[in-house]
Structures are given as structure tokens and as C-alpha cells.
Design an enzyme around this catalytic site. Sequence first.
Site, PDB file in Angstrom:
ATOM      1  N   ALA A 164     -11.438  -6.991  11.304  1.00 24.56           N
ATOM      2  CA  ALA A 164     -10.177  -7.323  10.623  1.00 24.56           C
ATOM      3  C   ALA A 164      -8.982  -6.698  11.343  1.00 24.56           C
ATOM      4  O   ALA A 164      -7.950  -7.348  11.542  1.00 24.56           O
ATOM      5  CB  ALA A 164     -10.222  -6.829   9.179  1.00 24.56           C
ATOM      6  N   LYS A 165      -9.123  -5.434  11.749  1.00 23.82           N
ATOM      7  CA  LYS A 165      -7.987  -4.759  12.386  1.00 23.82           C
ATOM      8  C   LYS A 165      -7.714  -5.338  13.781  1.00 23.82           C
ATOM      9  O   LYS A 165      -6.568  -5.363  14.223  1.00 23.82           O
ATOM     10  CB  LYS A 165      -8.229  -3.247  12.445  1.00 23.82           C
ATOM     11  CG  LYS A 165      -8.190  -2.561  11.061  1.00 23.82           C
ATOM     12  CD  LYS A 165      -6.858  -2.740  10.361  1.00 23.82           C
ATOM     13  CE  LYS A 165      -6.689  -1.765   9.194  1.00 23.82           C
ATOM     14  NZ  LYS A 165      -5.446  -2.018   8.429  1.00 23.82           N
ATOM     15  N   ASN A 192      -1.501  -7.121  -6.052  1.00 19.17           N
ATOM     16  CA  ASN A 192      -2.755  -7.095  -5.303  1.00 19.17           C
ATOM     17  C   ASN A 192      -2.570  -8.005  -4.086  1.00 19.17           C
ATOM     18  O   ASN A 192      -2.526  -9.228  -4.224  1.00 19.17           O
ATOM     19  CB  ASN A 192      -3.908  -7.587  -6.179  1.00 19.17           C
ATOM     20  CG  ASN A 192      -5.229  -7.489  -5.440  1.00 19.17           C
ATOM     21  OD1 ASN A 192      -5.272  -7.412  -4.210  1.00 19.17           O
ATOM     22  ND2 ASN A 192      -6.321  -7.481  -6.180  1.00 19.17           N
ATOM     23  N   VAL A 193      -2.450  -7.398  -2.923  1.00 22.03           N
ATOM     24  CA  VAL A 193      -2.077  -8.173  -1.729  1.00 22.03           C
ATOM     25  C   VAL A 193      -3.192  -9.073  -1.202  1.00 22.03           C
ATOM     26  O   VAL A 193      -2.985  -9.817  -0.253  1.00 22.03           O
ATOM     27  CB  VAL A 193      -1.566  -7.254  -0.589  1.00 22.03           C
ATOM     28  CG1 VAL A 193      -0.255  -6.595  -0.979  1.00 22.03           C
ATOM     29  CG2 VAL A 193      -2.608  -6.229  -0.177  1.00 22.03           C
ATOM     30  N   GLY A 250       0.841  -1.207   0.000  1.00 23.89           N
ATOM     31  CA  GLY A 250       0.000   0.000   0.000  1.00 23.89           C
ATOM     32  C   GLY A 250       0.871   1.251   0.000  1.00 23.89           C
ATOM     33  O   GLY A 250       0.567   2.240   0.672  1.00 23.89           O
ATOM     34  N   ALA A 251       1.953   1.184  -0.790  1.00 23.29           N
ATOM     35  CA  ALA A 251       3.023   2.191  -0.696  1.00 23.29           C
ATOM     36  C   ALA A 251       2.760   3.468  -1.479  1.00 23.29           C
ATOM     37  O   ALA A 251       3.512   4.432  -1.349  1.00 23.29           O
ATOM     38  CB  ALA A 251       4.338   1.567  -1.183  1.00 23.29           C
ATOM     39  N   TYR A 257     -14.252  -3.988   9.106  1.00 22.95           N
ATOM     40  CA  TYR A 257     -12.926  -3.355   9.258  1.00 22.95           C
ATOM     41  C   TYR A 257     -12.464  -3.450  10.706  1.00 22.95           C
ATOM     42  O   TYR A 257     -11.314  -3.790  10.990  1.00 22.95           O
ATOM     43  CB  TYR A 257     -13.041  -1.896   8.809  1.00 22.95           C
ATOM     44  CG  TYR A 257     -11.762  -1.070   8.896  1.00 22.95           C
ATOM     45  CD1 TYR A 257     -10.731  -1.253   7.979  1.00 22.95           C
ATOM     46  CD2 TYR A 257     -11.610  -0.093   9.873  1.00 22.95           C
ATOM     47  CE1 TYR A 257      -9.578  -0.474   8.039  1.00 22.95           C
ATOM     48  CE2 TYR A 257     -10.462   0.694   9.941  1.00 22.95           C
ATOM     49  CZ  TYR A 257      -9.451   0.497   9.012  1.00 22.95           C
ATOM     50  OH  TYR A 257      -8.313   1.264   9.081  1.00 22.95           O
TER      51      TYR A 257
HETATM   52  N1  NAD Z   1      -5.869   7.069   7.356  1.00 20.44           N
HETATM   53  C1  NAD Z   1      -6.312   6.750   8.560  1.00 20.44           C
HETATM   54  O1  NAD Z   1      -6.957   7.549   9.271  1.00 20.44           O
HETATM   55  C2  NAD Z   1      -6.016   5.388   9.114  1.00 20.44           C
HETATM   56  C3  NAD Z   1      -6.306   5.140  10.464  1.00 20.44           C
HETATM   57  C4  NAD Z   1      -6.046   3.878  10.977  1.00 20.44           C
HETATM   58  C5  NAD Z   1      -5.500   2.904  10.174  1.00 20.44           C
HETATM   59  N2  NAD Z   1      -5.243   3.166   8.867  1.00 20.44           N
HETATM   60  C6  NAD Z   1      -4.675   2.094   8.053  1.00 20.44           C
HETATM   61  O2  NAD Z   1      -3.494   2.570   7.453  1.00 20.44           O
HETATM   62  C7  NAD Z   1      -3.305   1.930   6.193  1.00 20.44           C
HETATM   63  C8  NAD Z   1      -3.125   2.980   5.110  1.00 20.44           C
HETATM   64  O3  NAD Z   1      -4.299   3.771   5.042  1.00 20.44           O
HETATM   65  P1  NAD Z   1      -4.244   5.249   4.450  1.00 20.44           P
HETATM   66  O4  NAD Z   1      -5.591   5.840   4.660  1.00 20.44           O
HETATM   67  O5  NAD Z   1      -3.057   5.950   4.985  1.00 20.44           O
HETATM   68  O6  NAD Z   1      -3.923   4.953   2.925  1.00 20.44           O
HETATM   69  P2  NAD Z   1      -4.757   5.129   1.561  1.00 20.44           P
HETATM   70  O7  NAD Z   1      -6.090   4.519   1.675  1.00 20.44           O
HETATM   71  O8  NAD Z   1      -4.599   6.542   1.141  1.00 20.44           O
HETATM   72  O9  NAD Z   1      -3.834   4.229   0.613  1.00 20.44           O
HETATM   73  C9  NAD Z   1      -3.889   2.838   0.610  1.00 20.44           C
HETATM   74  C10 NAD Z   1      -3.008   2.328  -0.510  1.00 20.44           C
HETATM   75  O10 NAD Z   1      -3.163   0.897  -0.551  1.00 20.44           O
HETATM   76  C11 NAD Z   1      -3.350   0.505  -1.897  1.00 20.44           C
HETATM   77  N3  NAD Z   1      -4.146  -0.713  -1.940  1.00 20.44           N
HETATM   78  C12 NAD Z   1      -5.480  -0.839  -1.693  1.00 20.44           C
HETATM   79  N4  NAD Z   1      -5.860  -2.108  -1.895  1.00 20.44           N
HETATM   80  C13 NAD Z   1      -4.749  -2.794  -2.271  1.00 20.44           C
HETATM   81  C14 NAD Z   1      -4.510  -4.143  -2.641  1.00 20.44           C
HETATM   82  N5  NAD Z   1      -5.502  -5.051  -2.667  1.00 20.44           N
HETATM   83  N6  NAD Z   1      -3.258  -4.511  -2.979  1.00 20.44           N
HETATM   84  C15 NAD Z   1      -2.248  -3.604  -2.969  1.00 20.44           C
HETATM   85  N7  NAD Z   1      -2.429  -2.314  -2.663  1.00 20.44           N
HETATM   86  C16 NAD Z   1      -3.655  -1.914  -2.301  1.00 20.44           C
HETATM   87  C17 NAD Z   1      -4.087   1.670  -2.548  1.00 20.44           C
HETATM   88  O11 NAD Z   1      -3.916   1.649  -3.966  1.00 20.44           O
HETATM   89  C18 NAD Z   1      -3.411   2.856  -1.886  1.00 20.44           C
HETATM   90  O12 NAD Z   1      -2.262   3.269  -2.596  1.00 20.44           O
HETATM   91  C19 NAD Z   1      -4.514   1.029   5.997  1.00 20.44           C
HETATM   92  O13 NAD Z   1      -4.204  -0.271   6.448  1.00 20.44           O
HETATM   93  C20 NAD Z   1      -5.560   1.648   6.901  1.00 20.44           C
HETATM   94  O14 NAD Z   1      -6.528   0.725   7.296  1.00 20.44           O
HETATM   95  C21 NAD Z   1      -5.490   4.381   8.325  1.00 20.44           C
END
Ligand code: NAD
Length: 253
Positions: free
Chosen positions: A163-164, A66-67, A16-17, A160
Site C-alpha cells: 500500500a505504501k 472514517n477515511v 489521522g490528526a 502495508y
Molecule cells: N510511526 C511510524 O514509525 C511511521 C513510519 C512510517 C510511516 N508512518 C505513517 O504515518 C502515518 C501516521 O502514523 P503514526 O504511527 O504517526 O500515527 P498513529 O497510528 O499514532 O495515529 C494514526 C491516527 O489515524 C487515525 N485513523 C486510523 N484509521 C483511521 C480511519 N479509517 N479514518 C480516520 N482516521 C483514522 C487513528 O485514530 C489515529 O489517530 C500513517 O500513515 C503511518 O503509516 C508511520
Amino acid sequence: MNKRSSISGQLAVVTGAASGIGEAVVNRFADEGARIVLLDKDKEKGAAFAQNLSSRGIDVKFYECNVTQEESVNVTFDSILKNLGSAQILINCAGGFFENPSFENVEESHWEEVLELNLKSVYLCSRKVVPSMKKSKYGRIVNVSSQTAREGLVETSLPYGAAKAGVLGFTRRLASELAPDGITVNAVAPGVVLSPRVAELHKERLPRLLSEIPMNRAGGAEEIADGIWYLSTPGASYITGVTLDINGGRYMT
Ligand SMILES: NC(=O)c1ccc[n+]([C@@H]2O[C@H](COP(=O)([O-])OP(=O)(O)OC[C@H]3O[C@@H](n4cnc5c(N)ncnc54)[C@H](O)[C@@H]3O)[C@@H](O)[C@H]2O)c1
């Protein structure tokens, strides 16, 4: 630099980089001189980000992956091992949700999709790095969970939350099994970070969400990346199975 805080030259795989917290982790690791593999299903964004980093002399490779798909994960990680060698660090960051139906309206397809992205992916990617980490008796795995796994937040999708929380159970269980091999497995639980996805998802309730945070603001993705970086260093050698809460004081243990 103190060797215990240096990840310079280490190979780090970040899922998810291409966006949000994953992107911030890549930037942090680049500053630290790590060799970085970016995995994302968004080919265009991931490749452009990697190209930008490469043009600044940073050692990066992008793989479209696709993870949630076993075959995609296996092919990608086999290619990384063959072409770049063993990874010392894995950051399981891909995840998220896009809709939040009430319990009675959670369709099986939604349940499966969210569990696959946020939990199964962590299992699929981790099992591809563990054999070589075991051989070298060293490894750092950091899983990105969420504050929603620590308390019941109705603002987040029900699967979600499940899962988390599963990610935390997985983290502890794997940490125990791998502890004798010099491999640590930890989690971070971020609060609200305004990635493009989250800014859109919460735009109407954002003022209220932020007002519930003692620091009265969202976290920066780079603030989450700092915690992930620390857990990825050689110096975090006696920390395993923990969850690092990074949330501006919203949830404290
Ligand atoms: N943003 C928040 O407030 C927040 C809070 C708690 C946890 N998180 C967790 O942090 C992580 C990142 O979230 P974010 O909001 O910073 O990022 P985001 O949603 O902006 O980006 C996620 C990235 O993951 C990629 N992705 C999605 N599905 C994929 C797949 N099947 N295979 C490969 N890549 C995939 C997307 O293309 C995207 O580039 C996630 O696990 C999210 O659940 C985020």
C-alpha cells in the site's frame, strides 16, 4: 515572514490528526497560523485535541471521519467546503497496521483492510480537494508513505508495504496530471517514529531497529512534520512527485 514560507491563513485538512505524525503536523501548522481541519475516526481524542487548540486561540475544526469509507469522506469534505471554503493543503496521514502475519498467513480481509486504510483513503480524500484547487490554480497535497515502500522491511506488514509503495505511484501519477494546475503532490517516507501504535508494535525488536539507524535513534513526529510543512508551503512550488525520505540515514537515495 517571507511569503514563500508562509501558510498563515491557509486552510489545511489533516487526516489521522489525533495521534502521532498527524498530531505533530497539526501542531506545526498551528504554529504557522494556518486554519486547520482535523479528521480522525477517533471522535473522543480528535475532539479533545481540537478543543485544546481552540482554547489557545487556534482556528481549528474537528470532523469525525472514517477515511476508508467513501460516504464518510464525501459528507465530511462537502461540509468543509460549504462551511469553511476551499482547502489549499491536504495532508493524507491516516494509516498504519496492527499485525504482521507472514505471507502465507495474510488473510484477504487483512489485505483489504490495510490497502483501504493506507491507499484507498489517499485516493478518496484527494479527489475531494482537487476540483477546488484546480479552480484556484493552487494546491499542496502531501501523502504519508513509509520507509517500507523504499526497501523490503520484514518488520512491516506485507500489504502495508504494498500500500505504501502504491502511495508513491499514486503521488507521481497525480503529480504529473495536476502539475499544469499549480497543484503539487508529494510524499514523505518516514522511518521509525515512536507513536503510541508503533512503540507498542515494535517494543520487543526496538533496540535492534534503532541500532540499524545511523543516527541511533527514532525520529520525532515533529521532525516528520517539519518535512511535511516545507512541502506544503508556497515556496515548494517547483517540487512535485517527489518522495522525501526522513529516517535518520537508514535509507538514502
Ligand atoms: N510511526 C511510524 O514509525 C511511521 C513510519 C512510517 C510511516 N508512518 C505513517 O504515518 C502515518 C501516521 O502514523 P503514526 O504511527 O504517526 O500515527 P498513529 O497510528 O499514532 O495515529 C494514526 C491516527 O489515524 C487515525 N485513523 C486510523 N484509521 C483511521 C480511519 N479509517 N479514518 C480516520 N482516521 C483514522 C487513528 O485514530 C489515529 O489517530 C500513517 O500513515 C503511518 O503509516 C508511520
